[in-house]
Design a protein around this motif. Structure first.
Motif, PDB file in Angstrom:
ATOM      1  N   ALA A 183       0.812  -1.223   0.000  1.00  0.00           N
ATOM      2  CA  ALA A 183       0.000   0.000   0.000  1.00  0.00           C
ATOM      3  C   ALA A 183       0.844   1.272   0.000  1.00  0.00           C
ATOM      4  O   ALA A 183       0.291   2.377   0.146  1.00  0.00           O
ATOM      5  N   SER A 184       2.143   1.155  -0.147  1.00  0.00           N
ATOM      6  CA  SER A 184       2.975   2.356  -0.263  1.00  0.00           C
ATOM      7  C   SER A 184       2.980   2.826  -1.726  1.00  0.00           C
ATOM      8  O   SER A 184       2.813   2.030  -2.658  1.00  0.00           O
ATOM      9  N   ARG A 185       3.214   4.146  -1.893  1.00  0.00           N
ATOM     10  CA  ARG A 185       3.141   4.737  -3.236  1.00  0.00           C
ATOM     11  C   ARG A 185       4.424   5.545  -3.512  1.00  0.00           C
ATOM     12  O   ARG A 185       4.536   6.698  -3.088  1.00  0.00           O
ATOM     13  N   PRO A 186       5.374   4.932  -4.139  1.00  0.00           N
ATOM     14  CA  PRO A 186       6.575   5.697  -4.513  1.00  0.00           C
ATOM     15  C   PRO A 186       6.235   6.723  -5.602  1.00  0.00           C
ATOM     16  O   PRO A 186       5.212   6.600  -6.296  1.00  0.00           O
ATOM     17  N   ASP A 187       7.096   7.699  -5.718  1.00  0.00           N
ATOM     18  CA  ASP A 187       6.831   8.748  -6.705  1.00  0.00           C
ATOM     19  C   ASP A 187       6.936   8.236  -8.133  1.00  0.00           C
ATOM     20  O   ASP A 187       6.287   8.763  -9.033  1.00  0.00           O
ATOM     21  N   CYS A 188       7.752   7.208  -8.366  1.00  0.00           N
ATOM     22  CA  CYS A 188       7.877   6.658  -9.716  1.00  0.00           C
ATOM     23  C   CYS A 188       8.357   5.213  -9.627  1.00  0.00           C
ATOM     24  O   CYS A 188       9.168   4.872  -8.755  1.00  0.00           O
ATOM     25  N   ILE A 189       7.833   4.386 -10.529  1.00  0.00           N
ATOM     26  CA  ILE A 189       8.280   3.007 -10.703  1.00  0.00           C
ATOM     27  C   ILE A 189       8.685   2.846 -12.162  1.00  0.00           C
ATOM     28  O   ILE A 189       7.891   3.103 -13.074  1.00  0.00           O
ATOM     29  N   ILE A 190       9.937   2.449 -12.395  1.00  0.00           N
ATOM     30  CA  ILE A 190      10.416   2.197 -13.756  1.00  0.00           C
ATOM     31  C   ILE A 190      10.354   0.696 -13.998  1.00  0.00           C
ATOM     32  O   ILE A 190      10.956  -0.103 -13.252  1.00  0.00           O
ATOM     33  N   HIS A 191       9.597   0.284 -15.038  1.00  0.00           N
ATOM     34  CA  HIS A 191       9.432  -1.130 -15.360  1.00  0.00           C
ATOM     35  C   HIS A 191      10.670  -1.621 -16.107  1.00  0.00           C
ATOM     36  O   HIS A 191      11.061  -1.072 -17.137  1.00  0.00           O
ATOM     37  N   MET A 192      11.260  -2.689 -15.580  1.00  0.00           N
ATOM     38  CA  MET A 192      12.452  -3.276 -16.171  1.00  0.00           C
ATOM     39  C   MET A 192      12.047  -4.377 -17.147  1.00  0.00           C
ATOM     40  O   MET A 192      10.977  -5.003 -17.013  1.00  0.00           O
ATOM     41  N   PRO A 193      12.880  -4.683 -18.138  1.00  0.00           N
ATOM     42  CA  PRO A 193      12.528  -5.720 -19.127  1.00  0.00           C
ATOM     43  C   PRO A 193      12.695  -7.122 -18.565  1.00  0.00           C
ATOM     44  O   PRO A 193      13.230  -7.333 -17.488  1.00  0.00           O
ATOM     45  N   ASN A 194      12.197  -8.092 -19.360  1.00  0.00           N
ATOM     46  CA  ASN A 194      12.306  -9.519 -19.038  1.00  0.00           C
ATOM     47  C   ASN A 194      11.613  -9.865 -17.730  1.00  0.00           C
ATOM     48  O   ASN A 194      12.037 -10.786 -17.015  1.00  0.00           O
ATOM     49  N   GLY A 195      10.564  -9.132 -17.391  1.00  0.00           N
ATOM     50  CA  GLY A 195       9.816  -9.440 -16.170  1.00  0.00           C
ATOM     51  C   GLY A 195      10.567  -9.155 -14.894  1.00  0.00           C
ATOM     52  O   GLY A 195      10.195  -9.674 -13.827  1.00  0.00           O
ATOM     53  N   GLN A 196      11.625  -8.362 -14.957  1.00  0.00           N
ATOM     54  CA  GLN A 196      12.392  -8.032 -13.765  1.00  0.00           C
ATOM     55  C   GLN A 196      11.601  -7.044 -12.897  1.00  0.00           C
ATOM     56  O   GLN A 196      10.744  -6.309 -13.375  1.00  0.00           O
ATOM     57  N   PRO A 197      11.867  -7.014 -11.581  1.00  0.00           N
ATOM     58  CA  PRO A 197      11.151  -6.074 -10.708  1.00  0.00           C
ATOM     59  C   PRO A 197      11.443  -4.616 -11.092  1.00  0.00           C
ATOM     60  O   PRO A 197      12.481  -4.298 -11.681  1.00  0.00           O
ATOM     61  N   GLY A 198      10.514  -3.738 -10.738  1.00  0.00           N
ATOM     62  CA  GLY A 198      10.664  -2.334 -11.084  1.00  0.00           C
ATOM     63  C   GLY A 198      11.612  -1.597 -10.143  1.00  0.00           C
ATOM     64  O   GLY A 198      11.921  -2.049  -9.031  1.00  0.00           O
ATOM     65  N   LEU A 199      12.049  -0.431 -10.601  1.00  0.00           N
ATOM     66  CA  LEU A 199      12.954   0.421  -9.830  1.00  0.00           C
ATOM     67  C   LEU A 199      12.145   1.556  -9.220  1.00  0.00           C
ATOM     68  O   LEU A 199      11.480   2.323  -9.936  1.00  0.00           O
ATOM     69  N   ALA A 200      12.198   1.679  -7.885  1.00  0.00           N
ATOM     70  CA  ALA A 200      11.431   2.712  -7.180  1.00  0.00           C
ATOM     71  C   ALA A 200      12.284   3.980  -7.036  1.00  0.00           C
ATOM     72  O   ALA A 200      13.482   3.921  -6.742  1.00  0.00           O
ATOM     73  N   ILE A 201      11.613   5.123  -7.216  1.00  0.00           N
ATOM     74  CA  ILE A 201      12.283   6.421  -7.095  1.00  0.00           C
ATOM     75  C   ILE A 201      11.442   7.298  -6.176  1.00  0.00           C
ATOM     76  O   ILE A 201      10.221   7.423  -6.356  1.00  0.00           O
ATOM     77  N   ASP A 202      12.092   7.909  -5.197  1.00  0.00           N
ATOM     78  CA  ASP A 202      11.426   8.823  -4.264  1.00  0.00           C
ATOM     79  C   ASP A 202      11.974  10.237  -4.489  1.00  0.00           C
ATOM     80  O   ASP A 202      13.197  10.427  -4.603  1.00  0.00           O
ATOM     81  N   ALA A 203      11.074  11.235  -4.553  1.00  0.00           N
ATOM     82  CA  ALA A 203      11.474  12.620  -4.821  1.00  0.00           C
ATOM     83  C   ALA A 203      11.157  13.558  -3.670  1.00  0.00           C
ATOM     84  O   ALA A 203      11.293  14.777  -3.818  1.00  0.00           O
ATOM     85  N   LYS A 204      10.746  13.011  -2.497  1.00  0.00           N
ATOM     86  CA  LYS A 204      10.391  13.857  -1.352  1.00  0.00           C
ATOM     87  C   LYS A 204      11.626  14.029  -0.468  1.00  0.00           C
ATOM     88  O   LYS A 204      11.790  13.356   0.543  1.00  0.00           O
ATOM     89  N   PHE A 205      12.490  14.967  -0.856  1.00  0.00           N
ATOM     90  CA  PHE A 205      13.724  15.216  -0.117  1.00  0.00           C
ATOM     91  C   PHE A 205      13.443  16.204   1.020  1.00  0.00           C
ATOM     92  O   PHE A 205      12.808  17.244   0.798  1.00  0.00           O
ATOM     93  N   PRO A 206      13.918  15.958   2.236  1.00  0.00           N
ATOM     94  CA  PRO A 206      13.652  16.866   3.364  1.00  0.00           C
ATOM     95  C   PRO A 206      14.521  18.129   3.284  1.00  0.00           C
ATOM     96  O   PRO A 206      15.735  18.078   3.491  1.00  0.00           O
TER      97      PRO A 206
END
Length: 407
Positions: A183-206
């Motif tokens: 139920a968490s929502r990262p700012d962006c998920i990049i889909h990797m090829p060959n069914g690999q897991p996605g890359l999470a990116i967070d942009a909320k810098f303090p």
């Protein structure tokens, strides 16, 4: 006693000489007259001498005056000539100075106009730059207002991150604000090829503690703000590692996007322990340039994957290309055979043409020989030239008649 009057003198003289006083008086008168005449004559001669001297002086003066007048006239002519030459020289110099001054004034005017034009252009550039600076100041003020609010500041960092990713990756290769299984929502998920897991990116810098640290005036306030920033960044890195690193669903590494190159450099320069802790937590702090570089690498990986997926299509196209090449080779060989046959026919035609040419040369040689022999016989007998009748069975005569018939 000295006589005091002429009468006393006459009486005294009469006493001395015994003459009468009248005679003595007349004698005295005569003496006086003679003396007077002598004096007058002396005066006259002196006057005459003075007159002569005056005349001579006058003549000398007149001559001197004449010479003086001549000299004065000569001097006047010289002065007139010199004055004319001086006036001419002064006029020429004045004209030259006027021309030089005019040229100098014209050049100065031109340079002044050129400088004024350049100054106007520079002033226009300065006005444009000032306008841009004012607009930039307004934008900075608006940016400061945006960064003053936590939500708007997060939206600013996320917007910059979304722009970089959208410009570098095709549609469908990423998803913004995607929901994970926890139920968490990262700012962006990049889909990797060959069914690999996605890359999470967070942009909320303090940035609250960072801005407080930058605005601190005293070393104590700066130290407190630095501790606060270190704590906030540590907490944020733990949140990213706990929420966005899901085995089988996301990559074992997540990105923490920093929307400023200067902040990224200061973090790596003054907070090395935080950077090492983020690496141990498998969280990579990236700046806009590093994120762009990472997106380019991912784009190359996706392109390679698409090429591998399309490899069978490429192979089928290569097979079709080879079939077309074989068909083209067969047709070229057939065309080469036709060309070979045509070349052989052309060679045969050339051989026949050469034979005909040689036969015609032989016929022409026979006709010339027969004509020459007839002419020599007629010249020996003196008879009129006549056309000999061909003998039966004579080949030369038949050839000649055939040539004449053709002519």
């Amino acid at each position: 006693m000295t006589p005091s009057s002429p009468l006393d003198i006459v009486l005294a003289a009469s006493d001395v000489t015994g003459l009468s006083p009248t005679l003595i008086a007349w004698l005295l008168v005569g003496v006086v007259v003679a003396v007077s005449l002598a004096v007058l004559a002396g005066f006259r001669r002196r006057a005459l001498r003075k007159v002569d001297t005056a005349q001579e002086q006058m003549a000398a003066l007149i001559q001197a005056q004449t010479e003086m007048q001549g000299r004065i006239a000569a001097i006047a002519d010289i002065f007139g000539t010199r004055q004319y030459e001086l006036n001419q020289s002064i006029n020429q110099r004045i004209d030259g100075m006027t021309q030089r001054i005019g040229a100098s004034i014209t050049e100065q005017t031109r340079q002044t106009h050129e400088n004024l034009r350049t100054l106007q252009e520079r002033l226009a550039v300065i006005d444009t730059a000032q306008t841009n600076i004012q607009s930039l100041a307004k934008d900075m003020a608006g940016l400061q207002q945006i960064l003053a609010n936590k939500q708007t500041r997060g939206a600013f960092g996320q917007g910059r991150m979304e722009t970089i990713i959208a410009d570098g990756l095709p549609q469908g290769a990423y998803a913004f604000q995607a929901t994970l299984s926890n139920a968490s929502r990262p700012d962006c998920i990049i889909h990797m090829p060959n069914g690999q897991p996605g890359l999470a990116i967070d942009a909320k810098f303090p940035l609250e503690a960072w801005n407080a640290m930058r605005a601190a005036q005293s070393p104590e306030l700066k130290r407190q703000a630095s501790l606060l920033f270190r704590r906030d960044l540590d907490v944020h890195i733990k949140d990213i590692a706990g929420k966005y690193l899901i085995p089988g669903e996301t990559q074992d590494t997540a990105f923490l996007f920093v929307p400023s190159e200067s902040i990224f450099a200061d973090i790596h320069e003054h907070f090395e322990s935080i950077v090492q802790k983020a690496h141990r937590s498998r969280v990579v702090i990236v700046s806009p340039s590093l994120l762009l570089l990472s997106i380019q690498v991912i784009q190359a990986i996706l392109r390679d994957h698409r090429m591998r997926e399309q490899a069978h299509l490429i192979q089928a196209e290569v097979v079709r290309l080879m079939e077309d090449l074989s068909r083209l080779d067969e047709r070229v060989r057939k065309l080469h055979g036709h060309f070979t046959t045509t070349q052989k026919d052309v060679d045969d035609i050339l051989i026949s043409s050469d034979k005909l040419k040689r036969r015609g040369a032989k016929i022409e040689a026979l006709e010339l020989q027969d004509t020459r022999s007839t002419a020599s016989d007629e010249a020996g007998t003196g008879a009129a030239p006549s056309t000999p009748s061909p003998a039966p069975g004579s080949r030369a005569g038949s050839l000649k008649l055939r040539v004449v018939d053709e002519d």
